[in-house]
Design an enzyme around this catalytic site. Structure first.
Site, short mmCIF file in Angstrom:
data_model
loop_
_atom_site.label_atom_id
_atom_site.label_comp_id
_atom_site.label_asym_id
_atom_site.label_seq_id
_atom_site.Cartn_x
_atom_site.Cartn_y
_atom_site.Cartn_z
N PRO A 216 0.83 -1.21 0.00
CA PRO A 216 0.00 0.00 0.00
C PRO A 216 0.85 1.26 0.00
O PRO A 216 0.87 2.01 0.97
CB PRO A 216 -0.83 -0.15 1.28
N CYS A 217 1.54 1.50 -1.08
CA CYS A 217 2.46 2.63 -1.14
C CYS A 217 1.72 3.96 -0.96
O CYS A 217 2.32 4.95 -0.56
CB CYS A 217 3.22 2.62 -2.45
#
Length: 103
Positions: free
Chosen positions: A53-54
């Site tokens: 989940p950048c």
DNA sequence: AAAGTGACGCATT
DNA sequence: TAATGCGCCACTT
């Protein structure tokens, strides 16, 4: 294929961020026992793994990344909003409410 | 091996 | 307050 174990460590940290929370490059850097926040952003930049989940990783002041690799910070913001994360500005997340520092 | 690059951070101007 | 410079560490060419 394996760029470096360093990247995996970064991904590991990012993957630990629960929904509705965000963290900063500097915090991750400290978790990895380094001082270089740049490497964190770099690791995420080359990353293509959707499991990471950048979009939950922002700058020190909650600032979004201009160079986000999927359409820019606007895409990132959209995802954060989806997780009930609030913004103090167009490009700044409210760290006071959503900062995750238990990496 | 040396120089260049990079989704940052902090100090100074 | 905004803009610029320098530092930091690992990767690429």
């Amino acid at each position: 294929m394996n760029k470096s174990n360093f990247f995996e460590k970064v991904y590991l940290k990012v993957k630990k961020i629960p929904p509705g929370k965000v963290t900063t490059y500097g915090l991750i850097a400290e978790s990895l026992e380094t001082k270089d926040a740049r490497k964190i952003g770099w690791a995420l930049h080359i990353n293509k793994d959707p499991k990471v989940p950048c979009h939950r990783v922002v700058g020190k002041n909650g600032k979004l990344a201009d160079g986000f690799g999927m359409g820019g910070w606007e895409e990132q913001k959209k995802r954060l909003l989806k997780e009930r994360i609030e913004f103090s500005d167009e490009k700044h997340v409210d760290l006071g409410k959503h900062l995750f520092n238990k990496l």
